[in-house]
Design a protein around this motif. Structure first.
Motif, PDB file in Angstrom:
ATOM      1  N   PRO A  82      55.947  84.712  40.869  1.00  0.00           N
ATOM      2  CA  PRO A  82      55.943  86.174  40.745  1.00  0.00           C
ATOM      3  C   PRO A  82      56.679  86.684  39.512  1.00  0.00           C
ATOM      4  O   PRO A  82      56.413  87.798  39.052  1.00  0.00           O
ATOM      5  N   GLU A  83      57.586  85.852  38.972  1.00  0.00           N
ATOM      6  CA  GLU A  83      58.323  86.286  37.792  1.00  0.00           C
ATOM      7  C   GLU A  83      57.413  86.498  36.585  1.00  0.00           C
ATOM      8  O   GLU A  83      57.780  87.188  35.625  1.00  0.00           O
ATOM      9  N   ALA A  84      56.203  85.922  36.624  1.00  0.00           N
ATOM     10  CA  ALA A  84      55.250  86.124  35.527  1.00  0.00           C
ATOM     11  C   ALA A  84      54.619  87.518  35.577  1.00  0.00           C
ATOM     12  O   ALA A  84      53.996  87.952  34.605  1.00  0.00           O
ATOM     13  N   GLY A  85      54.746  88.197  36.710  1.00  0.00           N
ATOM     14  CA  GLY A  85      54.239  89.564  36.819  1.00  0.00           C
ATOM     15  C   GLY A  85      52.734  89.681  36.781  1.00  0.00           C
ATOM     16  O   GLY A  85      52.196  90.668  36.270  1.00  0.00           O
ATOM     17  N   LEU A  86      52.032  88.704  37.370  1.00  0.00           N
ATOM     18  CA  LEU A  86      50.576  88.668  37.255  1.00  0.00           C
ATOM     19  C   LEU A  86      49.839  89.136  38.505  1.00  0.00           C
ATOM     20  O   LEU A  86      48.613  89.016  38.586  1.00  0.00           O
ATOM     21  N   ALA A  87      50.583  89.664  39.482  1.00  0.00           N
ATOM     22  CA  ALA A  87      49.948  90.203  40.682  1.00  0.00           C
ATOM     23  C   ALA A  87      50.849  91.258  41.298  1.00  0.00           C
ATOM     24  O   ALA A  87      52.077  91.117  41.276  1.00  0.00           O
ATOM     25  N   PRO A  88      50.273  92.307  41.878  1.00  0.00           N
ATOM     26  CA  PRO A  88      51.080  93.270  42.625  1.00  0.00           C
ATOM     27  C   PRO A  88      51.738  92.587  43.821  1.00  0.00           C
ATOM     28  O   PRO A  88      51.153  91.675  44.433  1.00  0.00           O
ATOM     29  N   ALA A  89      52.927  93.011  44.160  1.00  0.00           N
ATOM     30  CA  ALA A  89      53.633  92.449  45.319  1.00  0.00           C
ATOM     31  C   ALA A  89      52.904  92.809  46.614  1.00  0.00           C
ATOM     32  O   ALA A  89      52.079  93.732  46.654  1.00  0.00           O
TER      33      ALA A  89
END
Length: 214
Positions: A82-89
């Motif tokens: 998730p740290e890559a920021g490639l999907a909404p939480a």
């Protein structure tokens, strides 16, 4: 008891949909090990069939789990890192939009474009039985998405959706399996200039060139 390996192992062929997964891995930015397979030989060998019984690529193994199918690989990697920021939480309302269009790409777009390319589209009187309806329905819906968002498919946020569905649009223009609509062309021009996309293309193109020289 030993812990599952944190190593990402990537099974691919540079002339396949594995190019999408390669790009996604480059966006994630984590180290990974590539295993290149050949059609009809190593891709159908027992060792690989134990990983993917379909004998197709791409596939990844990570933390004791095997993931196949391009959309699933992209979704998994986005959630695993998730740290890559490639999907909404999971609690982000945009998650629903993200999943909606990811599955649209894996379902109607993939099915309709393939059927069109092979001249196997459902006849008009039976189109309601096809999950994609008609090819024209799919293309129009896709154009509506691209034309009304930007610069990326979730607006200002680049995501795994752009990697997966964007690759399909790019290939559709390249191989002329999608019509050359202005919204598609402008989007793909932006998309393929991403540094990770360029790195991924260079890696796979170098593998193709090396194979041709052996």
């Amino acid at each position: 008891m030993s812990q599952p390996s944190d190593e990402i192992v990537f099974y691919t062929n540079p002339q396949s949909r594995g190019r999408i997964a390669r790009w996604m891995l480059e966006e994630v930015g984590r180290p990974y090990r590539t295993v290149v397979l050949d059609y009809g030989t190593t891709m159908k060998a027992p060792e690989y069939l134990a990983i993917n019984p379909m004998g197709k690529v791409p596939a990844i193994t990570h933390r004791g789990v095997t993931v196949t199918e391009g959309a699933a690989v992209c979704t998994y990697l986005a959630d695993a890192f998730p740290e890559a920021g490639l999907a909404p939480a999971l609690d982000d309302p945009a998650r629903g939009t993200y999943l909606r269009w990811m599955f649209f790409g894996a379902g109607p777009v993939e099915a309709a474009v393939t059927a069109k390319a092979m001249n196997l589209l459902a006849p008009a009187d039976r189109a309601a039985m096809a999950g994609y309806g008609t090819f024209e329905n799919v293309v129009d819906a896709l154009e509506t998405l691209v034309a009304n968002t930007g610069p990326w498919l979730l607006g200002d946020r680049f995501s795994a959706l752009d990697v997966y569905l964007g690759s399909q649009i790019g290939w559709g223009l390249m191989f002329k399996t999608l019509p050359e609509r202005d919204a598609f062309k402008a989007y793909v021009e932006r998309l393929f200039q991403r540094p990770a996309a360029i790195r991924a293309r260079e890696i796979d193109d170098a593998l193709i060139a090396a194979a041709a020289n052996t």
